[in-house]
Structure formats: C-alpha cells, structure tokens
Design a protein around this motif. Structure first.
Motif, PDB file in Angstrom:
ATOM      1  N   PHE A  53       1.089  -1.497   0.470  1.00  0.00           N
ATOM      2  CA  PHE A  53       0.115  -0.018  -0.098  1.00  0.00           C
ATOM      3  C   PHE A  53       1.198   0.948  -0.321  1.00  0.00           C
ATOM      4  O   PHE A  53       0.399   2.240  -0.617  1.00  0.00           O
ATOM      5  CB  PHE A  53      -0.718  -0.152   1.413  1.00  0.00           C
ATOM      6  N   ILE A  54       2.317   1.027   1.004  1.00  0.00           N
ATOM      7  CA  ILE A  54       2.309   2.359   0.805  1.00  0.00           C
ATOM      8  C   ILE A  54       2.951   2.340  -0.472  1.00  0.00           C
ATOM      9  O   ILE A  54       3.557   3.699  -1.034  1.00  0.00           O
ATOM     10  CB  ILE A  54       3.829   2.014   2.004  1.00  0.00           C
ATOM     11  N   LYS A  55       3.916   1.607  -0.847  1.00  0.00           N
ATOM     12  CA  LYS A  55       4.842   1.950  -2.089  1.00  0.00           C
ATOM     13  C   LYS A  55       3.997   1.904  -3.177  1.00  0.00           C
ATOM     14  O   LYS A  55       4.514   3.055  -3.830  1.00  0.00           O
ATOM     15  CB  LYS A  55       5.353  -0.230  -2.771  1.00  0.00           C
ATOM     16  N   LYS A  56       3.012   1.779  -3.229  1.00  0.00           N
ATOM     17  CA  LYS A  56       1.460   2.438  -4.449  1.00  0.00           C
ATOM     18  C   LYS A  56       1.554   3.816  -3.616  1.00  0.00           C
ATOM     19  O   LYS A  56       1.126   4.651  -5.274  1.00  0.00           O
ATOM     20  CB  LYS A  56       0.452   1.587  -4.538  1.00  0.00           C
ATOM     21  N   LEU A  57       1.428   4.293  -3.212  1.00  0.00           N
ATOM     22  CA  LEU A  57       1.512   5.760  -2.980  1.00  0.00           C
ATOM     23  C   LEU A  57       2.217   6.371  -2.900  1.00  0.00           C
ATOM     24  O   LEU A  57       2.238   7.542  -3.424  1.00  0.00           O
ATOM     25  CB  LEU A  57       1.024   5.913  -0.699  1.00  0.00           C
ATOM     26  N   ILE A  58       3.568   6.434  -3.191  1.00  0.00           N
ATOM     27  CA  ILE A  58       5.182   6.674  -3.237  1.00  0.00           C
ATOM     28  C   ILE A  58       4.780   6.689  -4.625  1.00  0.00           C
ATOM     29  O   ILE A  58       5.680   7.543  -5.241  1.00  0.00           O
ATOM     30  CB  ILE A  58       5.871   5.810  -2.831  1.00  0.00           C
ATOM     31  N   GLU A  59       4.393   5.610  -5.957  1.00  0.00           N
ATOM     32  CA  GLU A  59       5.003   5.637  -6.775  1.00  0.00           C
ATOM     33  C   GLU A  59       3.543   6.710  -7.452  1.00  0.00           C
ATOM     34  O   GLU A  59       3.427   7.195  -8.358  1.00  0.00           O
ATOM     35  CB  GLU A  59       3.526   4.880  -7.420  1.00  0.00           C
ATOM     36  N   GLY A  60       2.245   6.670  -6.734  1.00  0.00           N
ATOM     37  CA  GLY A  60       1.170   7.544  -7.040  1.00  0.00           C
ATOM     38  C   GLY A  60       2.006   9.427  -6.285  1.00  0.00           C
ATOM     39  O   GLY A  60       0.825   9.955  -7.256  1.00  0.00           O
ATOM     40  N   GLY A  61       2.711   9.972  -6.195  1.00  0.00           N
ATOM     41  CA  GLY A  61       3.696  10.464  -6.096  1.00  0.00           C
ATOM     42  C   GLY A  61       3.319  11.662  -4.625  1.00  0.00           C
ATOM     43  O   GLY A  61       4.132  12.331  -4.554  1.00  0.00           O
ATOM     44  N   ALA A  62       3.165  11.005  -3.829  1.00  0.00           N
ATOM     45  CA  ALA A  62       2.822  11.317  -2.334  1.00  0.00           C
ATOM     46  C   ALA A  62       4.411  10.742  -1.602  1.00  0.00           C
ATOM     47  O   ALA A  62       5.695   9.847  -2.375  1.00  0.00           O
ATOM     48  CB  ALA A  62       2.054  10.037  -1.244  1.00  0.00           C
ATOM     49  N   SER A  63       4.870  11.556  -1.265  1.00  0.00           N
ATOM     50  CA  SER A  63       6.356  11.414  -0.339  1.00  0.00           C
ATOM     51  C   SER A  63       6.583  11.155   0.847  1.00  0.00           C
ATOM     52  O   SER A  63       5.903  10.907   1.887  1.00  0.00           O
ATOM     53  CB  SER A  63       7.179  13.611  -0.160  1.00  0.00           C
ATOM     54  N   GLU A  64       7.225   9.825   1.019  1.00  0.00           N
ATOM     55  CA  GLU A  64       7.890   8.962   1.980  1.00  0.00           C
ATOM     56  C   GLU A  64       8.165   9.609   3.494  1.00  0.00           C
ATOM     57  O   GLU A  64       7.065   8.965   4.775  1.00  0.00           O
ATOM     58  CB  GLU A  64       8.380   8.316   1.786  1.00  0.00           C
ATOM     59  N   ASP A  65       7.763  11.097   3.622  1.00  0.00           N
ATOM     60  CA  ASP A  65       8.671  11.767   4.571  1.00  0.00           C
ATOM     61  C   ASP A  65       6.838  12.115   5.199  1.00  0.00           C
ATOM     62  O   ASP A  65       6.873  12.445   6.005  1.00  0.00           O
ATOM     63  CB  ASP A  65       9.280  13.142   4.379  1.00  0.00           C
ATOM     64  N   ASN A  66       6.044  12.570   4.363  1.00  0.00           N
ATOM     65  CA  ASN A  66       4.494  12.777   5.242  1.00  0.00           C
ATOM     66  C   ASN A  66       3.513  11.546   5.483  1.00  0.00           C
ATOM     67  O   ASN A  66       2.235  11.307   5.786  1.00  0.00           O
ATOM     68  CB  ASN A  66       3.649  13.437   3.585  1.00  0.00           C
ATOM     69  N   ILE A  67       4.604  10.028   4.729  1.00  0.00           N
ATOM     70  CA  ILE A  67       3.599   8.842   5.381  1.00  0.00           C
ATOM     71  C   ILE A  67       3.436   8.833   7.032  1.00  0.00           C
ATOM     72  O   ILE A  67       4.624   8.326   7.239  1.00  0.00           O
ATOM     73  CB  ILE A  67       3.771   8.116   4.325  1.00  0.00           C
ATOM     74  N   ILE A  68       2.582   7.911   7.282  1.00  0.00           N
ATOM     75  CA  ILE A  68       3.035   8.047   9.108  1.00  0.00           C
ATOM     76  C   ILE A  68       1.515   6.929   8.936  1.00  0.00           C
ATOM     77  O   ILE A  68       1.030   6.618   9.050  1.00  0.00           O
ATOM     78  CB  ILE A  68       2.096   9.280  10.527  1.00  0.00           C
TER      79      ILE A  68
END
Length: 256
Positions: free
Chosen positions: A39-54
């Motif tokens: 799920f996190i990988k897909k968020l990052i691939e979609g443009g989300a910054s890993e630093d903004n994922i809690i």
C-alpha cells in the motif's frame, strides 16, 4: 489469494482524497506488513512523499477490546434476527451452558485469541504505537497527537461518542441493506462452503429474503471478528457446525 488489487485500489482512493485535503487518514485492519508495504509503495508511486506518510498502529488491552466486541457483535447478530448464543455455538464452535454473558464472552474471546497462531497482527517496524485502551478522552488525545490534529476543547468524550455511535450503527444497517455481505456469502458458497448455500427454487420470496438477511449477518460477524472465527469461513469440517449454520440461516435458530 491475490490481495494486491484491493490494496492498490485503497492507495488510489487515498491519493484521490489527498487532491482536495491536506491530510487523509485511512483506517484499516491490516494484519500483515506485506500488505501495508505494498500500500505504501503504491502511495509513493502515485506521487506521495514517504516523509509525509505516518503509520499508526493501535494497541488495546485484550479485555477492553473483547468488551467492545461483545456489544457490537450482539447488536449486529440481533439485527439479523438471531441470538448471540446461537452464533457463538455455530461460528466460533463454543460450547457453554445458558446465556452468553458479557464476562463469559470476554473470557472465551481471550482464550480463542491466545490459541490463534494464524491471524497474528504483525508490528510494522516504522509504526508509531498508540494505546487506545482508555474508554475516555485519552483515546482521542493519543491519536490526535500522533496525527498532528487539533480538537476543539468544546468536544467532550461523551459528545463525540454521542455523534459517532449512531453513525456506526447506521453504517451497519446500510452495509446490510446494500447486499455487500450477501455477495461475500455467495462467493463462499460457490467456493464450496455448502452451509452458506440457499436453495431458492420453490421457496417463498419473503422467506428467501429473511434467510439471506440472516446469512449476511453471520458472514458479517465472522469477518469482523476474524481473530476467533477465521476457521469457520474456511469450511469447518465439523458436521455439527455445518448443520448449525444451515439451521441458523433457514430458521434463525439452532435446531438439533
């Protein structure tokens, strides 16, 4: 089972929500880190910054959790026209005498969870652990602190519960009414779980609808309380259990 499409879709919906909001919270009971990482990988691939994922992982005292499960499960199964006692003897294969009291339910849930080695809730290495055992305002304080949220001082624990509980109950009714759990039940029935199959030919339409409602309620409870009922959804080999489930669906009670 291929779980990747579901978690990919959850990521897509989360990214979609982020287009119009600064913060998006996805609440989901995900047991395995493999699923979370996808799920996190897909968020990052979609443009989300890993630093903004809690990643927030909630912990709770087993007795507090079991007490909450008692009231929720009792409400849900009674909405389906059955008793908690009959559901427990069927879905969870519990044997007990008389009424299934709140304290007896808690005891049996904890005992069942201690024996379960399959549905272990894995701890994610990057997760922030938040205890929500307090049935008071500390529950919200702990979560808000991690997510960086602010809450009006005018919102008391009691006032929040007064708003949230009716929403939760209404959600149960809507989910039952839209046929979601009936579709899940049909999938299990076609996959070989004969105790969930309903013979509609020659039956009164109203009776069939009542059977489907009871079946949906059983599946809903078994899925939502998966820690103690996963085995029943995997086609228990116990003839007694299969007969009990069939009886519950057909009549609303166990007839042996």
């Amino acid at each position: 089972d291929d779980w990747t499409p579901m978690y990919s879709e959850l990521a897509r919906l989360t990214l979609e929500g982020a287009k119009g909001h600064d913060k998006v919270v996805l609440s989901h009971a995900t047991y395995k880190n493999e699923y979370r990482d996808h799920f996190i990988k897909k968020l990052i691939e979609g443009g989300a910054s890993e630093d903004n994922i809690i990643i927030v992982q909630l912990t709770i005292d087993p007795k507090v959790k079991a007490r909450g499960l008692y009231h929720r499960t009792k409400r849900q199964v009674e909405q389906g026209g059955m008793s908690l006692e009959d559901l427990a003897r069927t879905s969870w294969e519990w044997e007990f005498e008389g009424e299934l009291t709140e304290e007896k339910f808690i005891e049996l849930v904890i005992e069942a969870e201690e024996k379960d080695t399959e549905n272990v809730f894995e701890v994610h290495p990057k997760a922030v652990m938040v205890d929500i055992s307090g049935r008071d305002v500390t529950h919200f304080d702990n979560v808000d602190k991690v997510l960086g949220l602010t809450r009006s001082n005018e919102l008391s624990y009691e006032s929040i519960c007064a708003k949230v509980k009716p929403i939760d109950e209404a959600r149960d009714k809507i989910t039952m009414a839209n046929g979601f759990f009936d579709v899940i039940a049909e999938i299990f029935a076609k996959a070989g779980n004969e105790s969930l199959a309903i013979e509609e030919e020659g039956e009164d339409e109203k009776k069939v609808e009542e059977m489907k409602k009871r079946r949906s309620s059983i599946v809903q409870c078994e899925l939502l309380v998966r820690d103690i009922s996963a085995s029943s959804l995997k086609n228990s080999k116990s003839g007694k259990v299969l007969m009990r489930r069939k009886s519950l669906i057909m009549t609303g009670k166990i007839e042996e």
